[in-house]
Enzyme design. Structure first.
Site, PDB file in Angstrom:
ATOM      1  N   CYS A 140       5.671  28.346 -21.003  1.00 19.78           N
ATOM      2  CA  CYS A 140       6.789  27.704 -20.295  1.00 19.78           C
ATOM      3  C   CYS A 140       8.135  27.999 -20.962  1.00 19.78           C
ATOM      4  O   CYS A 140       9.149  28.137 -20.281  1.00 19.78           O
ATOM      5  CB  CYS A 140       6.558  26.197 -20.174  1.00 19.78           C
TER       6      CYS A 140
ATOM      7  N   HIS B 245       7.125  20.934 -23.892  1.00 20.38           N
ATOM      8  CA  HIS B 245       7.167  21.566 -22.573  1.00 20.38           C
ATOM      9  C   HIS B 245       8.626  21.889 -22.301  1.00 20.38           C
ATOM     10  O   HIS B 245       9.517  21.152 -22.709  1.00 20.38           O
ATOM     11  CB  HIS B 245       6.606  20.621 -21.505  1.00 20.38           C
TER      12      HIS B 245
END
Length: 154
Positions: free
Chosen positions: A106, A16
């Site tokens: 992301c 992430h």
């Protein structure tokens, strides 16, 4: 980290990404359905088409996962001035944005903020795995739906 740095968070099975704003805060995209348990939310992020941009404390986003500053594209892309990165990033807070695990994830989001250009080698590394996960999930779903329709026939 310094303001404008890319933060790589090592989650199980994927990374992430967030962008450090300063004072302990990052900006990152999260799946729109935050009411689901975390494992389900992580899995749902493969399927969702929208994400919400959040300003959160780095320690809250990281949880117990490992993380590091990773400005890995600086060798091939010139970072924008820090004030511009932060101003642009803050303009997205609490907005919904398009999300696609392969084409607009992301990492794409935070690299767009840092460099003015979307970059993600996670896609090339994880793309086939994500496509495979979607195919497996779709097959399971179709099987479940067929099972339900057969039950109705009896």
């Amino acid at each position: 980290p310094k303001p404008g740095d890319l933060i790589e968070i090592k989650r199980p099975l994927y990374q992430h990404w967030a962008l450090y704003l300063g004072d302990g805060y990052v900006i990152n995209v999260t799946p729109v359905d935050e009411g689901a348990p975390s494992l389900l939310t992580s899995t749902m992020s493969v399927f969702t088409r929208k994400a919400k941009v959040k300003k959160q404390l780095l320690k809250e986003v990281v949880g117990n996962d490992a993380w590091e500053v990773n400005n890995k594209y600086d060798h091939s892309h010139t970072p924008l001035p820090v004030a511009e990165i932060i101003r642009h990033a803050e303009s997205y807070i609490d907005r919904e944005v398009p999300y696609d695990v392969l084409g607009n994830n992301c990492e794409h989001f935070v690299t767009m903020l840092r460099y003015g250009e979307e970059v993600s080698d996670q896609v090339s590394n994880m793309g086939l795995m994500a496509v495979g996960a979607v195919a497996v999930a779709s097959t399971v779903l179709v099987g479940l739906l067929r099972g339900k329709s057969r039950e109705k026939e009896y």
